[in-house]
Design a protein around this motif. Structure first.
Motif, PDB file in Angstrom:
ATOM      1  N   GLN A   1      -1.149 114.406  48.778  1.00 51.61           N
ATOM      2  CA  GLN A   1      -2.044 114.485  49.915  1.00 51.61           C
ATOM      3  C   GLN A   1      -1.351 114.029  51.182  1.00 51.61           C
ATOM      4  OE1 GLN A   1      -5.709 112.542  49.164  1.00 51.61           O
ATOM      5  NE2 GLN A   1      -6.169 113.772  47.372  1.00 51.61           N
ATOM      6  N   VAL A   2      -0.713 112.871  51.126  1.00 57.31           N
ATOM      7  CA  VAL A   2       0.074 112.374  52.246  1.00 57.31           C
ATOM      8  C   VAL A   2       1.450 112.007  51.711  1.00 57.31           C
ATOM      9  CG1 VAL A   2       0.356 110.595  53.997  1.00 57.31           C
ATOM     10  CG2 VAL A   2      -1.926 111.532  53.518  1.00 57.31           C
ATOM     11  N   GLN A   3       2.469 112.474  52.379  1.00 53.94           N
ATOM     12  CA  GLN A   3       3.842 112.162  51.984  1.00 53.94           C
ATOM     13  C   GLN A   3       4.554 111.490  53.142  1.00 53.94           C
ATOM     14  OE1 GLN A   3       2.841 115.667  51.894  1.00 53.94           O
ATOM     15  NE2 GLN A   3       1.849 115.147  49.944  1.00 53.94           N
TER      16      GLN A   3
ATOM     17  N   GLY B   1       0.725 115.787  55.717  1.00 49.74           N
ATOM     18  CA  GLY B   1      -0.359 115.978  54.762  1.00 49.74           C
ATOM     19  C   GLY B   1      -1.713 115.833  55.432  1.00 49.74           C
ATOM     20  N   SER B   2      -2.682 115.349  54.677  1.00 53.65           N
ATOM     21  CA  SER B   2      -4.065 115.230  55.143  1.00 53.65           C
ATOM     22  C   SER B   2      -4.233 113.966  55.980  1.00 53.65           C
ATOM     23  CB  SER B   2      -5.021 115.214  53.942  1.00 53.65           C
ATOM     24  OG  SER B   2      -4.888 116.391  53.177  1.00 53.65           O
TER      25      SER B   2
ATOM     26  N   ARG C   1      -8.265 108.888  56.852  1.00 48.30           N
ATOM     27  CA  ARG C   1      -8.791 110.198  56.431  1.00 48.30           C
ATOM     28  C   ARG C   1     -10.279 110.226  56.748  1.00 48.30           C
ATOM     29  NH1 ARG C   1      -9.729 109.327  49.927  1.00 48.30           N
ATOM     30  NH2 ARG C   1     -11.876 108.577  50.198  1.00 48.30           N
TER      31      ARG C   1
ATOM     32  N   TYR D   1     -12.263 112.895  55.130  1.00 48.89           N
ATOM     33  CA  TYR D   1     -12.876 113.630  54.022  1.00 48.89           C
ATOM     34  C   TYR D   1     -12.153 113.280  52.738  1.00 48.89           C
ATOM     35  CZ  TYR D   1     -14.686 117.364  51.126  1.00 48.89           C
ATOM     36  OH  TYR D   1     -15.285 118.066  50.115  1.00 48.89           O
TER      37      TYR D   1
ATOM     38  N   TYR E   1       0.078 104.313  52.580  1.00 48.88           N
ATOM     39  CA  TYR E   1       1.049 105.106  51.827  1.00 48.88           C
ATOM     40  C   TYR E   1       2.450 104.542  52.040  1.00 48.88           C
ATOM     41  CZ  TYR E   1      -2.599 108.598  51.143  1.00 48.88           C
ATOM     42  OH  TYR E   1      -3.759 109.241  50.773  1.00 48.88           O
TER      43      TYR E   1
END
Length: 122
Positions: free
Chosen positions: A1-3, A26-27, A101, A103, A111
């Motif tokens: 999702q997130v990198q 990512g998101s 985020r 959603y 992260y």
């Protein structure tokens, strides 16, 4: 999702410089604080520097005056300029980002990058 992808580590002689980069993708709705930690063999991970979305910075005493953290909010990227490197700076350096985020519900999640090796020879 997130990198988080880090780059810029390597081998350098004492007194030299390196610049680390860490790009988040990512998101992502927004990113609050971003930072760099390091972990030397046999030691705990420690904070090196952090920076808020507004640009306020915080440094470990051991790197004050030698390292500079900065970020490009448009690129979701944080940098660490490391000057006057010492052998005791040798470690794996990890970046992190507090990602907001919206959603499936608003939340802030930290992260981590995969780490990049910095080796300073004497």
């Amino acid at each position: 999702q997130v990198q988080l992808v880090e780059s810029g580590g390597g081998l350098v002689q004492a007194g030299g410089s390196l610049r680390l980069s860490c790009a988040a993708s990512g998101s992502i709705f927004s990113i609050n604080a971003m930072g760099w930690y390091r972990q030397a063999p046999g030691k705990q991970r420690e904070l090196v520097a952090s920076i808020t979305s507004g640009g306020s910075t915080n440094y470990a005493d051991s790197v004050k005056g030698r390292f500079t953290i900065s970020r490009d909010n448009a690129k979701n990227t944080v940098y660490l300029q490391m000057d006057s490197l010492k052998p005791e700076d040798t470690a794996v350096y990890y970046c992190n980002a507090d990602v907001v985020r919206v959603y499936p519900g608003r939340a802030t999640i930290r992260y981590w990058g995969q780490g990049t090796q910095v080796t300073v020879s004497s």
